[in-house]
Structure formats: C-alpha cells, structure tokens
Design an enzyme around this catalytic site. Structure first.
Site, PDB file in Angstrom:
ATOM      1  N   ASP A 189       0.940  -1.159  -0.212  1.00  0.00           N
ATOM      2  CA  ASP A 189       0.160  -0.013  -0.016  1.00  0.00           C
ATOM      3  C   ASP A 189       0.653   1.116   0.012  1.00  0.00           C
ATOM      4  O   ASP A 189       2.291   1.267   0.283  1.00  0.00           O
ATOM      5  CB  ASP A 189      -0.742  -0.177   1.496  1.00  0.00           C
ATOM      6  CG  ASP A 189      -1.616   1.245   1.133  1.00  0.00           C
ATOM      7  OD1 ASP A 189      -3.216   1.587   0.595  1.00  0.00           O
ATOM      8  OD2 ASP A 189      -1.576   1.784   1.992  1.00  0.00           O
ATOM      9  N   GLU A 241       1.337  -0.801  -5.184  1.00  0.00           N
ATOM     10  CA  GLU A 241       0.283   0.065  -5.553  1.00  0.00           C
ATOM     11  C   GLU A 241       0.895   2.035  -5.966  1.00  0.00           C
ATOM     12  O   GLU A 241       1.148   2.264  -4.292  1.00  0.00           O
ATOM     13  CB  GLU A 241      -0.761   0.360  -4.404  1.00  0.00           C
ATOM     14  CG  GLU A 241      -1.848   1.890  -4.687  1.00  0.00           C
ATOM     15  CD  GLU A 241      -2.503   2.427  -3.046  1.00  0.00           C
ATOM     16  OE1 GLU A 241      -3.621   3.070  -3.736  1.00  0.00           O
ATOM     17  OE2 GLU A 241      -1.973   2.233  -2.159  1.00  0.00           O
TER      18      GLU A 241
END
Length: 735
Positions: free
Chosen positions: A408, A461
C-alpha cells in the site's frame, strides 16, 4: 548487603529495575559459601521454598522488606538448583515457579522462535512464544526498547502489576524474560518506563500474533501447532511465468462482504464455507484481502495497522484464518493480502514513541509525520525497522501461505514531499525529493520475497511515473512483480462517466493507456477506493437511463478484460452494487433478484472464464500480445484491436462500441484470413442486453468468413455487426 544489590533491590521495590537477575533468584554468596535466594512478591505474607523435582521443603523464607521482599540462605549448596515457591497471601497459598531462576531462558532464543524462521532477514530475536525449559511450560517474552529505563511484562497472570515481572537486558536493547506457566491464550502487554522515569501507556507486543479489540488491545500469547496444511498441490505447483497466465483478482473486505441477520460479519470459518465456492463459481483466480493485520479503528479498513504480525481477531483466530487460506488454495485460488509498511497510527498501545523515544518513526515530523493520513512514517534508515518489516512480509508468506503482497501507498514512501507543501519536507542528501532509504528498503523487500519464495509476488500501489517500479533490481528497478495501473483507471473512468454523445471528443482517454501499457507489469484496478467517499458505486457512475447505465457498465467491464493487464475488481462490482461501499454493512446481495444486476453477475462470470480459457488474452506484459486495428474512429467511439497468444496461432479481435448506436455493416481489417467466431458479446440477452446480434441472425457462436478486401492496412477483412454499447470478442478459428 552488597551495595550494588542494595541499589537493585531498591529499584525492585520502586518498579524500575533494569537488572532483576542481578538481585533476584539464586545468587552466589559474596560473604560466605553457598547461595542466597531472593524473591519479590508484593503483599505476600509468607513464602516457602520447595524442590522443583519433588515435594521436598527446602526452607521458609525470611521477610527482608515489608512490601514483599523475601530471602533465604543455602550455605551448603554447591551449585544452583531449581525450585518452586509456595506464596501465601493472607489465608490463600499459591504454588508458582520463580522465573528468576532461568537466566539462560532469558538470554538464549529458543530454536523455534519466530525470528529464527527468517534468518536471512537478520531480524532481532524478540516476540512472545510458548516454549519449554526443563519440562517447564511457559512463555519467553522479549521486546526491543533500547531507550527504556526498565521494562516489565504485565498480564492476567500478574494482575497487570508492573512490579512483579521486570525484564532484563544484556545491553543490546532487547528486554527478555521467561515466565513459567504462562501459556497459549494468556493476555499481556509491556509496561515501559522511559529514560526520564515516566511510565508509558502499556504497549502491545510489536510481534504479537494476536491482539484483542477495543478496549484492552491486549496481546495474546499465540503458538499454533494445530493446523495441518493440506494445500501441497498448490504450494508445490510447477513454476510458471506469471506474466503469461491469467490473473483475475477479487478484492475483498472480509467484514462487509456478507453479514448475518444481526449485522455481524462472517467469521473466517463461515467465509471458508461461503466465499470459497462463490469465487470458484465466478471464475476468479485470486482473492485480495484488504489488510488483515490487526488494527484498532474499523473505519481505517485495516490501513492503519497496530500489530503487523497479528491476524485481526474480528473474525476469529489465526488458526481459523489458516483454514480459510488452505481452503482457497485447495480450490486453486491464490491469496493476496494488502500490506501496509508505509505508515502506522499514533495509538498509545502501538509503536509511536515506543520506549519514550522515536524507535520506529522518523524523529523529525517533516519526515516522520504523514499529514494526509495523520499517521507516523517508519524510519527506513534504521536496521531494526527494516528487519521488522521485511521479517513481517516473510512471516505472512511462510506462516500463512500468502501468495502475494499488495504493498500500500508506495508513492508516499518514494517521495519525501508526498502530500507536503514547500518548506514542509526535508530534501535528501542530493537536494532531491526521493527517499533513498525507502527505495533501498523496497528493493531489499522484493529481493527477499523473490529469492526465497519464487511462487509468490509483490504488487505496488504506485500512482506516479517513478521509473522501473516492476523492473528487477538488477535493472535498477524497485523489483516489484506488478504495479497498479492508476493512469488506466483514472482515464477510463473519466471517459465512461461522460454521456456517449460527448465521448467522440475524448477517444484519447481510452487509447492513451496503450502508449505505456508495457512499460511496467500492470494490474488494472477498479478497487475499493473508486466506490467510497462520495464517488458512488460503479453503476452510479454510468450515464443514461437504467438500460444504458447497465449497458455502459457491461461494455466497460468487457473493455477491461480485453485490455492488456491483470484484472482487479472490488467486491460488489461483479453484480453492479447499488449504493457505494460501506464497511459497516453487507453488500446488497438482494439485487441479484433484479434482471439487470443478475445480468452483470453472469457477464462477470463469463468474462472471468473467457479470460482464463482464451490464451490470446494471457500475454499481458509484452507488445507482442497486442495490435491496434482501429483506434481513431472517434466519430463512432469504437475501438478495435487484436489480442495475441505467445505463439500467435491463437488470436482474437476485441471490438468495443461506446455509443448506443449499433453498426450494422462495420468493416475491419483482420490479421489472418479465415473464420472468426463470436465467443463473447456483452449485449447478449443473457446479460440483459438488447440481443442486437440475435435479431440480425448473428448470435453468439456466429462465424464471420474473411474477404479479400483491404481495410485498416490489412489484406483481408470482415464486415461485422456491432451492437450498441457493447464489447464483442471474435476468436480466429483458422482458414
């Protein structure tokens, strides 16, 4: 009394002892032969010493201090011995094994301690694990707190009294203590006294494998020897080129996929029963779980974790989570988890200011505080932080058989000025905005994963143009296996939101993605972030009347599956979830009683199976798998392109029409002469489409024969019938 021991005893009495083994337990007498035993049990009224191996009473201890300090001399003892003590509090007597006779258990890591599983990471050996010392069951506690004045273990087993179990450090910053008879399921925390003398809020164990929910946030001793993995066929499957195999990912928030009548989420075991067959039926190859590391605030969805080694206890135990993963693997479904090494919240039981100093976060808030998420940023320049994080990544792959880590917020790690204004950030040594320490961490992370676990992969990401995110580190890349294609996502969603009458002016928003489609190894994400915070659900984004809304969603879905790149869709998108997602309620499964939603559900299922079965759709990472036929027919908002298998003998043609106007006689050039069969049509009545082709006698499985008529710089062509707002895929059958 020895002056040094006197100082230590004074520290014991005042709950600030940093060397309990220097004064408690058996000590070699410095004034005479033998040993002296010192025991600290606050409020005890009497203590009797008994042999550990039999019931021989070795003596009654003398009270050295009214607060609970006892002593007994053994002048004839030639060597240390092991013992139990009967401790009396008023009318009640309890038998315990004194932990301060086990100094070896304190300063030596047991063989099966978690950090030893990841020796290649050089992780500091700490954490709490059940182990055995001399047939005495218990738990070996350890925690890294180099700036602490003293550290104690507190828990149910000592009434959360920080005076009872002070820990010891040998100067390496790690505090250790083996406590007998503290076993699986025991609740505990660490009581840390900062260097200035302040007692900090009780901390959860950074290595705990289970942490309770609010209000306790207590760590739980957890050592799982129960689960017997049965996924050998999956974990030992032949190695394949993952870039040339289909990957259709179902992104899932465990707590809101389905809920019970009382609005409680399903447990891991209930998900095993309901989720696994659903994913099989729908044809997904992988499931991606929003963060399952423990987190205190439901509304963070797991992206503010406190307890990276703990499976969230919201849905069950670590053993039960393993059962879910095992069942998914036995169903040939890979498991990806969202992993959050970029930042952590400032909750008082977590890592923030852990031992009274900035052990885990950057000290300067210009580097260590994340203004967008009000959280702290890991200090990637510290070895123990990097070891902590990389060991955690490997922990999930090895202990829970996780197949992939979606990392993330990578962009926030790469850039020192991420979400900061001028003057709010500190440049690197070269005056730039790249965080060299974070970059080195990410490279080491990916090298560790791929060198040790070649069947596993990582996904970034990452939303910027940082070069080489999914290139190997030996090519100066970051080493990720894949990168989310945020450019494709943003452009294609902006396009599909527009009324079809205006789309002819925005054809480039769809075609631009092919300019860079093979610069990285991409995943095409329509994730949870696109259906929250007022953005509306996917069906709400679509323009037009109800029929057009669903037709738009169908053609968009087809376009996504035809486009090069692995596929990721958030739960609910597969049946056109009506309202935007909320973590507090179930998806609207009742919508499957409505034809339009049922049609989208069937379409998603068929697209997954089409994608898995057609080799022409598998070559995602190379331009050899793609060829434009027509990208400039903006007047009709139609795209036509070829998808090709590695050997090229298998290929197909994708046609997408982004207007509600059908094209009865639409000629396209084709790569090869022969027969082309309609094998998918999003306008099919099965999906609540208009069945335009059926009314024209050209339903699914209809075959077009090429003609020797030049078109689109091709010698051969076919004249096809293109339905309104549709995606059609034609398969070449040969000549």
């Amino acid at each position: 009394m020895d002056p040094l021991k006197n100082v230590l005893i004074n520290d014991i009495l005042n709950a600030r002892c940093a060397d309990p083994f220097g004064c408690l337990g058996l000590q070699k007498s410095k004034t005479s032969s033998g040993f002296t035993l010192t025991v600290w049990r606050p409020t005890a009224t009497a203590i009797t010493v008994i042999s550990l191996t039999d019931d021989t009473v070795l003596g009654k201890m003398d009270c050295l201090h009214k607060d609970g300090l006892f002593e007994l001399s053994f002048p004839k003892a030639k060597a240390p011995f092991y013992y139990r003590i009967n401790v009396t509090y008023g009318d009640n007597t309890y038998t315990i094994v004194d932990p301060y006779q086990f100094s070896d258990a304190t300063f030596h890591d047991p063989e099966h301690h978690q950090a030893n599983l990841y020796k290649s990471q050089g992780a500091i050996h700490r954490g709490a694990y059940i182990n055995k010392q001399l047939t005495i069951n218990g738990t070996r506690f350890a925690v890294y707190a180099p700036a602490a004045r003293s550290v104690s273990v507190v828990g149910d087993f000592n009434a959360w009294d920080g005076r009872l179990h002070p820990m010891s450090s040998n100067g390496d910053g790690i505090w250790r203590l083996f406590i007998p008879d503290v076993n699986h399921g025991a609740r505990y925390k660490f009581e840390i006294r900062a260097n200035n003398g302040d007692i900090l809020p009780h901390r959860s164990d950074p290595f705990a494998q289970r942490i309770e929910q609010y209000p306790s946030f207590a760590s739980v001793v957890c050592f799982d020897e129960k689960h017997q993995w049965q996924d050998e066929q999956w974990t030992q499957r032949p190695l394949v080129d993952i870039y040339e195999t289909p990957m259709s990912i179902y992104e899932l928030h465990l707590g809101s996929w389905r809920r019970k009548e009382d609005n409680q989420p399903l447990t891991y075991l209930e998900l095993k029963t309901e989720l696994v067959p659903y994913l099989q039926e729908m044809g997904y190859t992988h499931v991606e779980l929003l963060p399952i590391s423990e987190y205190p605030f439901d509304g963070s969805w797991g992206y503010q974790p406190v307890g990276l080694y703990a499976v969230t206890s919201r849905y069950g135990t670590p053993e039960e989570f393993k059962e879910l993963v095992d069942a998914l693997h036995q169903a040939n479904i890979g498991v990806i988890m969202d992993w959050v090494p970029a930042h952590f919240p400032a909750d008082s039981h977590g890592l923030a200011n852990f031992d009274g100093s900035k052990q885990y976060e950057y000290p300067d808030p210009k580097k260590g505080w994340h203004p967008e998420w009000n959280s702290l940023i890991y200090d990637f320049g510290k070895d123990h932080v990097v070891n902590y994080l990389i060991s955690n990544a490997v922990f999930w792959l090895e202990e829970f058989h996780i197949d992939g880590l979606r990392v993330d917020a990578v962009a926030s790690m790469l850039y020192l000025d991420y979400s900061r204004e001028e003057g709010e950030w500190i440049p690197n040594q070269d005056g730039g905005n790249h965080n060299y320490e974070a970059i080195a961490f990410l490279r080491r992370l990916n090298e560790t994963v791929y060198l040790n676990h070649p069947r596993c992969f990582t996904v970034a990401e990452e939303s910027t143009a940082f070069p080489g995110v999914s290139k190997p580190t030996y090519m100066d890349g970051l080493g990720f296996g894949f990168k989310w294609n945020m450019g494709w996502m943003n452009d294609s969603l902006e396009y599909i939101k527009k009324d079809p009458v205006h789309r002819k002016y925005h054809q480039g928003e769809l075609t631009f993605s092919m300019v860079y489609a093979f610069d990285e190894q991409f995943v095409l994400p329509i994730s949870h972030d696109e259906v929250v915070h007022g953005k509306g659900s996917m069906i709400e984004k679509m323009p037009g009347d109800p029929w057009q809304k669903f037709a738009n969603l169908r053609v968009f879905s087809a376009y996504m599956y035809f486009h090069p790149g692995k596929k990721l869709n958030f739960m609910g998108n597969e049946f056109a979830q009506g309202q935007e997602w909320s973590h507090q309620r179930s998806l609207d499964w009742h919508l499957l009683d409505i034809d339009y939603h049922q049609g989208q559900h069937r379409l998603t299922q068929d697209l997954n199976h089409l994608y898995k079965n057609e080799q022409a759709l598998h070559l995602d990472h190379s331009g050899h798998g793609f060829e434009w036929i027509s990208y400039d027919d903006s007047a009709n908002s139609i795209l036509v392109f070829v998808r090709k298998a590695k050997e090229y003998t298998a290929h197909g043609i994708a046609i997408t029409n982004f207007t509600p106007v059908p094209q009865a006689n639409y000629r396209i050039g084709v790569p090869e002469p022969g027969r082309y069969q309609v094998i998918f049509n999003s306008d099919d009545g099965r999906y609540s489409g208009s069945d335009y082709l059926l009314s024209q006698g050209c339903q699914k499985n209809h075959i077009y024969q090429t003609e020797a008529i030049a078109s689109h710089d091709k010698a051969n062509s076919i004249e096809i019938k293109v339905p309104p707002l549709s995606g059609v895929f034609l398969k070449w059958l040969g000549e």
